[in-house]
Design a protein around this motif. Structure first.
Motif, PDB file in Angstrom:
ATOM      1  N   LEU A 185       0.609  -1.208   0.112  1.00  0.00           N
ATOM      2  CA  LEU A 185      -0.058   0.049   0.042  1.00  0.00           C
ATOM      3  C   LEU A 185       0.846   1.235   0.129  1.00  0.00           C
ATOM      4  CD1 LEU A 185      -2.829  -0.975   2.491  1.00  0.00           C
ATOM      5  CD2 LEU A 185      -3.124  -0.467   0.320  1.00  0.00           C
ATOM      6  N   PRO A 186       0.535   2.404  -0.602  1.00  0.00           N
ATOM      7  CA  PRO A 186       1.096   3.584  -0.371  1.00  0.00           C
ATOM      8  C   PRO A 186       1.219   3.907   1.033  1.00  0.00           C
ATOM      9  CG  PRO A 186      -0.754   3.863  -2.044  1.00  0.00           C
ATOM     10  CD  PRO A 186      -1.071   2.488  -1.359  1.00  0.00           C
ATOM     11  N   GLY A 187       2.478   4.407   1.332  1.00  0.00           N
ATOM     12  CA  GLY A 187       3.045   4.631   2.749  1.00  0.00           C
ATOM     13  C   GLY A 187       3.771   3.413   3.471  1.00  0.00           C
ATOM     14  N   ARG A 244       3.583  -9.752  16.426  1.00  0.00           N
ATOM     15  CA  ARG A 244       3.562 -10.128  14.984  1.00  0.00           C
ATOM     16  C   ARG A 244       2.669  -9.619  14.009  1.00  0.00           C
ATOM     17  NH1 ARG A 244       1.786 -14.254  11.715  1.00  0.00           N
ATOM     18  NH2 ARG A 244       0.089 -14.686  13.186  1.00  0.00           N
ATOM     19  N   PRO A 245       3.383  -8.952  12.936  1.00  0.00           N
ATOM     20  CA  PRO A 245       2.284  -8.189  11.985  1.00  0.00           C
ATOM     21  C   PRO A 245       1.869  -9.290  11.188  1.00  0.00           C
ATOM     22  CG  PRO A 245       4.774  -8.303  11.260  1.00  0.00           C
ATOM     23  CD  PRO A 245       4.744  -8.676  12.518  1.00  0.00           C
ATOM     24  N   VAL A 246       0.256  -8.968  11.035  1.00  0.00           N
ATOM     25  CA  VAL A 246      -0.365  -9.838  10.053  1.00  0.00           C
ATOM     26  C   VAL A 246      -0.980  -9.197   9.055  1.00  0.00           C
ATOM     27  CG1 VAL A 246      -0.796 -11.506  11.996  1.00  0.00           C
ATOM     28  CG2 VAL A 246      -2.386  -9.654  11.681  1.00  0.00           C
ATOM     29  N   GLU A 247      -1.236  -7.700   8.982  1.00  0.00           N
ATOM     30  CA  GLU A 247      -1.686  -6.840   8.056  1.00  0.00           C
ATOM     31  C   GLU A 247      -1.279  -5.490   7.871  1.00  0.00           C
ATOM     32  OE1 GLU A 247      -6.226  -6.206   6.149  1.00  0.00           O
ATOM     33  OE2 GLU A 247      -6.000  -6.932   7.942  1.00  0.00           O
ATOM     34  N   VAL A 248      -1.049  -4.851   6.849  1.00  0.00           N
ATOM     35  CA  VAL A 248      -1.010  -3.379   6.669  1.00  0.00           C
ATOM     36  C   VAL A 248      -2.354  -3.008   6.304  1.00  0.00           C
ATOM     37  CG1 VAL A 248       0.186  -1.495   5.563  1.00  0.00           C
ATOM     38  CG2 VAL A 248       1.581  -3.369   6.160  1.00  0.00           C
ATOM     39  N   VAL A 249      -2.872  -2.318   7.214  1.00  0.00           N
ATOM     40  CA  VAL A 249      -4.405  -1.731   7.025  1.00  0.00           C
ATOM     41  C   VAL A 249      -4.469  -0.462   6.155  1.00  0.00           C
ATOM     42  CG1 VAL A 249      -6.441  -0.951   8.320  1.00  0.00           C
ATOM     43  CG2 VAL A 249      -4.771  -2.814   9.266  1.00  0.00           C
ATOM     44  N   GLY A 250      -5.348  -0.194   5.359  1.00  0.00           N
ATOM     45  CA  GLY A 250      -5.422   0.858   4.520  1.00  0.00           C
ATOM     46  C   GLY A 250      -6.048   0.379   3.237  1.00  0.00           C
ATOM     47  N   ASP A 251      -6.077   1.170   2.292  1.00  0.00           N
ATOM     48  CA  ASP A 251      -6.613   1.046   0.837  1.00  0.00           C
ATOM     49  C   ASP A 251      -5.451   1.735   0.055  1.00  0.00           C
ATOM     50  OD1 ASP A 251      -7.682   4.006   0.303  1.00  0.00           O
ATOM     51  OD2 ASP A 251      -8.948   3.287   2.174  1.00  0.00           O
ATOM     52  N   ALA A 252      -5.750   1.421  -1.491  1.00  0.00           N
ATOM     53  CA  ALA A 252      -4.934   2.192  -2.331  1.00  0.00           C
ATOM     54  C   ALA A 252      -5.079   3.723  -2.608  1.00  0.00           C
ATOM     55  CB  ALA A 252      -5.069   1.290  -3.720  1.00  0.00           C
ATOM     56  N   LYS A 253      -6.453   4.100  -2.299  1.00  0.00           N
ATOM     57  CA  LYS A 253      -6.472   5.560  -2.551  1.00  0.00           C
ATOM     58  C   LYS A 253      -5.945   6.437  -1.370  1.00  0.00           C
ATOM     59  CE  LYS A 253     -10.068   8.814  -3.457  1.00  0.00           C
ATOM     60  NZ  LYS A 253     -11.670   9.057  -3.534  1.00  0.00           N
ATOM     61  N   SER A 254      -6.093   5.921  -0.044  1.00  0.00           N
ATOM     62  CA  SER A 254      -5.636   6.811   1.030  1.00  0.00           C
ATOM     63  C   SER A 254      -4.492   6.300   1.810  1.00  0.00           C
ATOM     64  CB  SER A 254      -6.902   6.878   2.037  1.00  0.00           C
ATOM     65  OG  SER A 254      -7.217   5.525   2.442  1.00  0.00           O
ATOM     66  N   GLY A 255      -4.076   5.130   1.258  1.00  0.00           N
ATOM     67  CA  GLY A 255      -2.954   4.671   1.695  1.00  0.00           C
ATOM     68  C   GLY A 255      -3.033   3.978   3.278  1.00  0.00           C
ATOM     69  N   VAL A 256      -1.769   3.838   4.107  1.00  0.00           N
ATOM     70  CA  VAL A 256      -1.653   3.046   4.953  1.00  0.00           C
ATOM     71  C   VAL A 256      -2.607   3.944   6.283  1.00  0.00           C
ATOM     72  CG1 VAL A 256      -0.125   2.435   6.951  1.00  0.00           C
ATOM     73  CG2 VAL A 256       0.447   2.006   4.451  1.00  0.00           C
ATOM     74  N   ARG A 257      -3.400   3.063   6.957  1.00  0.00           N
ATOM     75  CA  ARG A 257      -3.857   3.648   8.122  1.00  0.00           C
ATOM     76  C   ARG A 257      -3.533   3.145   9.514  1.00  0.00           C
ATOM     77  NH1 ARG A 257      -8.538   2.498   5.183  1.00  0.00           N
ATOM     78  NH2 ARG A 257      -9.019   0.882   6.525  1.00  0.00           N
TER      79      ARG A 257
END
Length: 460
Positions: free
Chosen positions: A115-117, A281-294
């Motif tokens: 994802l962006p970010g 333990r990281p399991v997911e980078v949360v966000g979307d392609a438009k707004s990036g990482v949350r």
């Protein structure tokens, strides 16, 4: 005259050159240190944080070797994909030693990583180190919260640079564009997260203590997370560096010097806060392609009794708009050379490259591409000596092979435009002049055309 090409001018390459010309058993050895970049020193120039002047001063030692009368630095020489292959190099030199390191970073392999970010810490380090291949600074430093995944020295470097004031970096050689971006950074919280416990963290104690000494930044730890580590209560059986790390963290947890000891909810004294978190333990980078990482979703882990950690099925999310992964390096295949994908190394015996299980005199490896991305800078010295010893043992047969009298001219005929040592001195002079013009010390040039232009002026 035995002519040897060493591919790579970082510590492993320079230590190999030093071992070859510093012995007397085979006196007529001439070494050509080739690098894709027009600048020498490898990760000492492009991987050490700008505020680590003591480590960066190692360049002076490497410089002494590269100025030896039988050692020749040749930058801007492309070896590998799209450049010179092993066959071409073996026609130019009696022997070739590949000291190309581990060129890429490891991925997390979790959803949202692209994802962006979300970036590799390697890219961020390259940016603030002025690597000419680096991204142009499109890191979301308007973020309020940044998560650094990993607990090694690179992760600590990245966290420290994010938390350090730009005015403190102005006296270093950090490129002007990066300094300006860091000056405008809005990052307030930096989360340094490891999936295992404090006794297994890979950072050195010196790096760890530097976090607690940052002006304008607080360190927060969670005593309940530290206590999960079986060795936390009694670290006597740990290696010295891990034992010292645990002692520093315990001091912070108890509110000692350099740490708040109040977890993540205590009063903030500095503008920024560094949160040291463990058993996540990281399991997911949360966000979307438009707004990036949350943010980053983590699973809580616990020790498994075998030195690792196992998931608990409990999760938490740390809000963030910038994610930097720092979970290690890995070697990449070298065109024309055998490669072990499992270890990220070139198969070898004492530095001699193995082709179909058979040693190949004339082809050698040293450094991370030989042993994997382990150890510190000094580890490269005995590694290089072993490879040099293997090469020198083969010298009698190798020296009988015909090679050009002038390897530099041979490189030019092959389409290369080598930057000699004088060209590098031209780059040094240009960076010193740039620093004077900006009212700073030496400032690195981060642009390929500018580097080559400066090298051309110095190489006439």
């Amino acid at each position: 005259m035995l002519r040897v090409a060493v591919i790579g001018s970082g510590p492993s390459g320079v230590y190999t050159a030093q071992a070859l010309v510093g012995q007397e058993a085979v006196p007529d050895v001439e070494v050509y240190v080739l690098d894709r970049l027009p600048c020498p020193y490898g990760l000492v120039r492009y991987g050490v944080a700008p505020d680590h002047e003591k480590i960066k001063s190692l360049q002076h030692n490497l410089r002494t070797v590269l100025e030896h009368p039988r050692v020749h630095f040749l930058g801007n020489v492309d070896v590998g994909a799209g450049g010179l292959g092993p066959r071409e190099l073996r026609r130019m030199f009696h022997a070739v030693v590949y000291c190309v390191g581990a060129a890429t970073d490891r991925h997390l392999g979790i959803p949202g990583e692209e994802l962006p970010g979300s970036h590799s810490a390697t890219d961020f380090v390259s940016w603030y180190s002025a690597h000419p291949d680096a991204a142009d600074g499109r890191f979301p430093l308007a973020a309020r919260s940044a998560v650094v995944i990993g607990v090694g020295n690179v992760a600590v470097d990245v966290a420290r640079v994010l938390a350090r004031g730009a005015d403190e970096l102005a006296s270093t050689d950090v490129p002007q564009a990066a300094l300006g971006a860091l000056a405008e950074s809005r990052v307030e919280d930096v989360w340094l997260v490891g999936r295992r416990g404090p006794s297994q963290a890979k950072f050195t104690t010196k790096e760890l203590r530097e976090l607690g000494a940052l002006p304008g930044a607080d360190v927060a730890v969670r005593p309940e997370e530290l206590a999960l580590d079986p060795a936390y209560g009694d670290p006597a059986g740990l290696p010295a560096v891990n034992r010292r790390n645990v002692q520093v963290l315990r001091g912070w947890a108890e509110g000692g010097e350099g740490g708040e000891g109040e977890g993540d909810g205590g009063a903030r004294r500095g503008r920024r806060r560094i949160h040291l978190r463990f058993f996540l333990r990281p399991v997911e980078v949360v966000g979307d392609a438009k707004s990036g990482v949350r943010g980053v979703r983590f699973e809580r882990t616990v020790p498994d009794g075998l030195g690792g950690a196992t998931g608990t099925g409990r999760y938490e999310e740390i809000p963030a708009q910038l994610v930097l992964r720092s979970v290690g390096y890995k070697g990449t295949p070298q065109p024309g050379l055998p490669f072990d994908a499992a270890t990220g190394t070139v198969p070898h015996v004492e530095g001699r490259v193995l082709r179909e299980g058979v040693p190949c005199p004339g082809e050698y490896v040293a450094g991370w591409i030989k042993r994997g991305p382990t150890g510190v800078i000094g580890t490269n010295r005995p590694c290089a000596k072993q490879t040099a010893a293997a090469l020198l043992a083969d010298a009698g047969a190798l020296a009988r092979e015909p090679v050009p009298d002038d390897p530099v001219e041979a490189l030019r005929r092959a389409g290369q435009r080598p930057v000699r040592w004088q060209g590098w001195l031209g780059i040094e002079a240009a960076e010193a002049a740039l620093g004077r013009g900006l009212g700073r010390t030496t400032v690195k040039i981060a642009d390929w055309p500018e580097l080559l232009a400066a090298a051309g002026e110095g190489d006439r």
